[in-house]
Design an enzyme around this catalytic site. Structure first.
Site, PDB file in Angstrom:
ATOM      1  N   ASP A  22      17.003  -9.029   7.816  1.00  0.00           N
ATOM      2  CA  ASP A  22      16.349  -8.434   8.977  1.00  0.00           C
ATOM      3  C   ASP A  22      17.266  -8.480  10.189  1.00  0.00           C
ATOM      4  O   ASP A  22      18.100  -9.377  10.319  1.00  0.00           O
ATOM      5  CB  ASP A  22      15.044  -9.212   9.262  1.00  0.00           C
ATOM      6  CG  ASP A  22      14.149  -8.478  10.236  1.00  0.00           C
ATOM      7  OD1 ASP A  22      14.241  -7.231  10.323  1.00  0.00           O
ATOM      8  OD2 ASP A  22      13.345  -9.149  10.920  1.00  0.00           O
ATOM      9  N   GLY A  23      17.092  -7.504  11.077  1.00  0.00           N
ATOM     10  CA  GLY A  23      17.802  -7.534  12.358  1.00  0.00           C
ATOM     11  C   GLY A  23      18.840  -6.439  12.553  1.00  0.00           C
ATOM     12  O   GLY A  23      19.549  -6.446  13.564  1.00  0.00           O
ATOM     13  N   TRP A  27      20.508  -5.657  16.223  1.00  0.00           N
ATOM     14  CA  TRP A  27      21.967  -5.798  16.308  1.00  0.00           C
ATOM     15  C   TRP A  27      22.564  -4.559  16.978  1.00  0.00           C
ATOM     16  O   TRP A  27      23.425  -4.670  17.856  1.00  0.00           O
ATOM     17  CB  TRP A  27      22.537  -5.974  14.898  1.00  0.00           C
ATOM     18  CG  TRP A  27      24.022  -6.167  14.828  1.00  0.00           C
ATOM     19  CD1 TRP A  27      24.688  -7.360  14.850  1.00  0.00           C
ATOM     20  CD2 TRP A  27      25.022  -5.149  14.708  1.00  0.00           C
ATOM     21  NE1 TRP A  27      26.051  -7.149  14.762  1.00  0.00           N
ATOM     22  CE2 TRP A  27      26.281  -5.793  14.667  1.00  0.00           C
ATOM     23  CE3 TRP A  27      24.983  -3.756  14.638  1.00  0.00           C
ATOM     24  CZ2 TRP A  27      27.492  -5.099  14.558  1.00  0.00           C
ATOM     25  CZ3 TRP A  27      26.172  -3.063  14.522  1.00  0.00           C
ATOM     26  CH2 TRP A  27      27.412  -3.734  14.485  1.00  0.00           C
ATOM     27  N   ARG A  35      19.970   2.707  15.916  1.00  0.00           N
ATOM     28  CA  ARG A  35      19.587   1.768  14.859  1.00  0.00           C
ATOM     29  C   ARG A  35      20.339   1.997  13.558  1.00  0.00           C
ATOM     30  O   ARG A  35      20.665   1.049  12.837  1.00  0.00           O
ATOM     31  CB  ARG A  35      18.078   1.872  14.580  1.00  0.00           C
ATOM     32  CG  ARG A  35      17.206   1.340  15.702  1.00  0.00           C
ATOM     33  CD  ARG A  35      15.723   1.566  15.387  1.00  0.00           C
ATOM     34  NE  ARG A  35      15.320   0.920  14.148  1.00  0.00           N
ATOM     35  CZ  ARG A  35      14.974  -0.363  14.041  1.00  0.00           C
ATOM     36  NH1 ARG A  35      14.955  -1.139  15.112  1.00  0.00           N
ATOM     37  NH2 ARG A  35      14.627  -0.871  12.878  1.00  0.00           N
ATOM     38  N   HIS A  39      22.104  -0.352  10.470  1.00  0.00           N
ATOM     39  CA  HIS A  39      21.883  -0.288   9.024  1.00  0.00           C
ATOM     40  C   HIS A  39      23.214  -0.120   8.288  1.00  0.00           C
ATOM     41  O   HIS A  39      23.439  -0.713   7.239  1.00  0.00           O
ATOM     42  CB  HIS A  39      20.946   0.876   8.668  1.00  0.00           C
ATOM     43  CG  HIS A  39      19.542   0.673   9.162  1.00  0.00           C
ATOM     44  ND1 HIS A  39      18.871  -0.526   9.013  1.00  0.00           N
ATOM     45  CD2 HIS A  39      18.674   1.510   9.795  1.00  0.00           C
ATOM     46  CE1 HIS A  39      17.650  -0.409   9.549  1.00  0.00           C
ATOM     47  NE2 HIS A  39      17.519   0.816  10.034  1.00  0.00           N
ATOM     48  N   GLU A  69       5.798  -1.366   3.624  1.00  0.00           N
ATOM     49  CA  GLU A  69       5.330  -1.023   4.973  1.00  0.00           C
ATOM     50  C   GLU A  69       6.389  -0.273   5.783  1.00  0.00           C
ATOM     51  O   GLU A  69       6.084   0.307   6.827  1.00  0.00           O
ATOM     52  CB  GLU A  69       4.918  -2.297   5.717  1.00  0.00           C
ATOM     53  CG  GLU A  69       3.612  -2.913   5.231  1.00  0.00           C
ATOM     54  CD  GLU A  69       3.721  -3.652   3.894  1.00  0.00           C
ATOM     55  OE1 GLU A  69       4.822  -4.135   3.576  1.00  0.00           O
ATOM     56  OE2 GLU A  69       2.710  -3.735   3.175  1.00  0.00           O
ATOM     57  N   TRP A  71       7.714   2.452   5.257  1.00  0.00           N
ATOM     58  CA  TRP A  71       7.470   3.913   5.312  1.00  0.00           C
ATOM     59  C   TRP A  71       6.878   4.325   6.647  1.00  0.00           C
ATOM     60  O   TRP A  71       6.968   5.489   7.039  1.00  0.00           O
ATOM     61  CB  TRP A  71       6.500   4.345   4.207  1.00  0.00           C
ATOM     62  CG  TRP A  71       7.003   4.139   2.812  1.00  0.00           C
ATOM     63  CD1 TRP A  71       6.574   3.187   1.924  1.00  0.00           C
ATOM     64  CD2 TRP A  71       8.018   4.893   2.119  1.00  0.00           C
ATOM     65  NE1 TRP A  71       7.264   3.299   0.732  1.00  0.00           N
ATOM     66  CE2 TRP A  71       8.145   4.344   0.830  1.00  0.00           C
ATOM     67  CE3 TRP A  71       8.824   5.978   2.475  1.00  0.00           C
ATOM     68  CZ2 TRP A  71       9.054   4.818  -0.112  1.00  0.00           C
ATOM     69  CZ3 TRP A  71       9.726   6.463   1.535  1.00  0.00           C
ATOM     70  CH2 TRP A  71       9.840   5.891   0.257  1.00  0.00           C
ATOM     71  N   LEU A 133      26.341 -12.216 -12.034  1.00  0.00           N
ATOM     72  CA  LEU A 133      25.229 -12.215 -11.082  1.00  0.00           C
ATOM     73  C   LEU A 133      24.233 -11.096 -11.398  1.00  0.00           C
ATOM     74  O   LEU A 133      24.630  -9.964 -11.681  1.00  0.00           O
ATOM     75  CB  LEU A 133      25.787 -11.984  -9.671  1.00  0.00           C
ATOM     76  CG  LEU A 133      24.759 -11.779  -8.552  1.00  0.00           C
ATOM     77  CD1 LEU A 133      24.119 -13.104  -8.173  1.00  0.00           C
ATOM     78  CD2 LEU A 133      25.401 -11.136  -7.333  1.00  0.00           C
ATOM     79  N   ARG A 196       8.745 -15.327   9.413  1.00  0.00           N
ATOM     80  CA  ARG A 196       7.606 -14.861   8.621  1.00  0.00           C
ATOM     81  C   ARG A 196       8.111 -14.287   7.307  1.00  0.00           C
ATOM     82  O   ARG A 196       9.304 -14.020   7.147  1.00  0.00           O
ATOM     83  CB  ARG A 196       6.777 -13.843   9.402  1.00  0.00           C
ATOM     84  CG  ARG A 196       7.585 -12.659   9.934  1.00  0.00           C
ATOM     85  CD  ARG A 196       6.673 -11.662  10.674  1.00  0.00           C
ATOM     86  NE  ARG A 196       7.458 -10.619  11.306  1.00  0.00           N
ATOM     87  CZ  ARG A 196       7.608 -10.477  12.631  1.00  0.00           C
ATOM     88  NH1 ARG A 196       7.030 -11.309  13.467  1.00  0.00           N
ATOM     89  NH2 ARG A 196       8.345  -9.492  13.118  1.00  0.00           N
ATOM     90  N   GLU A 209      12.430 -22.964  -1.123  1.00  0.00           N
ATOM     91  CA  GLU A 209      12.896 -23.577   0.115  1.00  0.00           C
ATOM     92  C   GLU A 209      13.177 -22.452   1.102  1.00  0.00           C
ATOM     93  O   GLU A 209      13.796 -21.439   0.747  1.00  0.00           O
ATOM     94  CB  GLU A 209      14.181 -24.373  -0.139  1.00  0.00           C
ATOM     95  CG  GLU A 209      13.985 -25.584  -1.029  1.00  0.00           C
ATOM     96  CD  GLU A 209      13.085 -26.641  -0.405  1.00  0.00           C
ATOM     97  OE1 GLU A 209      13.145 -26.822   0.824  1.00  0.00           O
ATOM     98  OE2 GLU A 209      12.319 -27.281  -1.156  1.00  0.00           O
TER      99      GLU A 209
HETATM  100  C1  IPE Z   1      11.165  -7.051   6.396  1.00  0.00           C
HETATM  101  O1  IPE Z   1      11.635  -6.679   7.636  1.00  0.00           O
HETATM  102  C2  IPE Z   1      11.458  -5.967   5.389  1.00  0.00           C
HETATM  103  C3  IPE Z   1      12.855  -5.850   4.989  1.00  0.00           C
HETATM  104  C4  IPE Z   1      13.818  -6.629   5.378  1.00  0.00           C
HETATM  105  C5  IPE Z   1      13.152  -4.778   4.060  1.00  0.00           C
HETATM  106  P1  IPE Z   1      10.722  -5.926   8.699  1.00  0.00           P
HETATM  107  O2  IPE Z   1      11.558  -5.685   9.876  1.00  0.00           O
HETATM  108  O3  IPE Z   1      10.107  -4.724   8.065  1.00  0.00           O
HETATM  109  O4  IPE Z   1       9.578  -6.989   8.966  1.00  0.00           O
HETATM  110  P2  IPE Z   1       8.621  -7.176  10.214  1.00  0.00           P
HETATM  111  O5  IPE Z   1       8.039  -5.827  10.525  1.00  0.00           O
HETATM  112  O6  IPE Z   1       9.451  -7.680  11.333  1.00  0.00           O
HETATM  113  O7  IPE Z   1       7.614  -8.195   9.782  1.00  0.00           O
HETATM  114  C1  IPE Z   2      16.202  -4.756   8.435  1.00  0.00           C
HETATM  115  O1  IPE Z   2      16.495  -4.502   9.763  1.00  0.00           O
HETATM  116  C2  IPE Z   2      16.424  -3.555   7.562  1.00  0.00           C
HETATM  117  C3  IPE Z   2      15.197  -2.947   7.033  1.00  0.00           C
HETATM  118  C4  IPE Z   2      13.986  -3.389   7.198  1.00  0.00           C
HETATM  119  C5  IPE Z   2      15.360  -1.720   6.257  1.00  0.00           C
HETATM  120  P1  IPE Z   2      15.441  -3.870  10.746  1.00  0.00           P
HETATM  121  O2  IPE Z   2      15.572  -2.390  10.690  1.00  0.00           O
HETATM  122  O3  IPE Z   2      14.084  -4.371  10.485  1.00  0.00           O
HETATM  123  O4  IPE Z   2      15.978  -4.393  12.134  1.00  0.00           O
HETATM  124  P2  IPE Z   2      15.118  -4.949  13.351  1.00  0.00           P
HETATM  125  O5  IPE Z   2      14.224  -6.007  12.808  1.00  0.00           O
HETATM  126  O6  IPE Z   2      14.358  -3.789  13.903  1.00  0.00           O
HETATM  127  O7  IPE Z   2      16.132  -5.489  14.286  1.00  0.00           O
HETATM  128 MG    MG Z   3      12.967  -5.920  11.199  1.00  0.00          MG
END
Ligand code: IPE
Ligand code: IPE
Ligand code: MG
Length: 244
Positions: A22-23, A27, A35, A39, A69, A71, A133, A196, A209
């Site tokens: 995530d992030g 970033w 965004r 990615h 979710e 989508w 792997l 979460r 863990e």
């Molecule tokens: C979780 O990240 C899903 C993936 C990393 C693919 P999200 O960015 O969708 O989660 P929330 O919305 O912050 O809970």
């Molecule tokens: C995780 O990064 C990648 C996917 C869920 C596909 P995010 O796109 O959720 O990035 P943030 O959480 O908005 O920074």
């Molecule tokens: Mg996210």
């Protein structure tokens, strides 16, 4: 392999690592970039961490790549992610093969664009005889959805008399998971500063863990992955028992 890296004790390594990557968006936003640039940089980390996991000797690596979710994001972002996925499945084939990686997916795969489904099939077939792997991509994956799908299939089997409801136990449920052959994750990492689960491996992570880091996924480099593994090596897993 990085020259200065400390040797990890193989007996203290997790067999299965699952990552909520995530992030990417944040970033990019911090750099005033769109965004999708996040990615794209995220894909570079995927490549790096997959290679590292193989070299270190991790058995299974599951990456939460697209949730059920996700989508609901803006349509262009979803389209972009699907395009990137399609390309990744094609471009990484050779490198993964060279690194002896096998490939699996979890999620409602039949709802993905057909090009992505074709890419998945090609990658699975191409890498099927490898023995290193096991890389698992969670695509259109949701833990609740998986449990719903398990319940549906068990109900169908019960209806035609192949399962007796009185005999249903944890092992029965296990058989109906998307990939029943995968061990449960020992270590679950989440980057991106949120604490979460976001509907990832709800059943399978019961005794995983957990490791949270404030780093955004594009900043989660090999040494950070190693740090998480070192942290895991210090943990005492009790599974509800008392220590010996
Ligand atoms: C979780 O990240 C899903 C993936 C990393 C693919 P999200 O960015 O969708 O989660 P929330 O919305 O912050 O809970
Ligand atoms: C995780 O990064 C990648 C996917 C869920 C596909 P995010 O796109 O959720 O990035 P943030 O959480 O908005 O920074
Ligand atoms: Mg996210």
């Amino acid at each position: 392999m990085a020259a200065k890296e400390k040797k990890l004790d193989p007996s203290r390594l997790p067999r299965h690592v699952a990552i909520i990557l995530d992030g990417n968006g944040r970033w990019a936003r911090r750099r005033m970039l769109p965004r999708v640039v996040g990615h794209r940089e995220g894909v570079n980390r995927v490549r790096e961490i997959v290679r590292a996991a193989g070299e270190i000797g991790i058995g299974y690596l599951t990456l939460y790549t697209f949730s059920a979710e996700n989508w609901d994001r803006p349509q262009e972002e979803v389209a972009h992610l699907m395009q990137m996925l399609e390309r990744l499945l094609e471009d990484e084939l050779e490198e993964l093969d060279k690194n002896n990686v096998r490939f699996e997916v979890i999620g409602r795969i039949t709802q993905l664009p057909s090009k992505v489904q074709e890419g998945i099939k090609r990658m699975q077939e191409h890498l099927s005889s490898n023995s290193g792997l096991v890389l698992v991509l969670a695509l259109n994956y949701g833990g609740r959805q998986e449990i719903v799908d398990m319940a549906t299939r068990i109900a169908e089997e019960a209806k035609i008399g192949r399962i007796n409801p009185a005999d249903i136990n944890e092992d029965t449920l296990r058989i109906f998971q998307y990939r029943p052959d995968l061990p449960y994750p020992d270590l679950l990492i989440r980057t991106g500063a949120e604490k979460r689960i976001s509907n990832f491996l709800l059943w399978q992570a019961a005794y995983s863990e957990l490791y949270f880091t404030d780093l955004m996924w594009p900043d989660f480099k090999r040494r950070e992955f190693v740090k998480a593994l070192e942290d895991f090596a210090q943990r005492e897993r009790r599974f509800g028992k008392v220590r010996e």
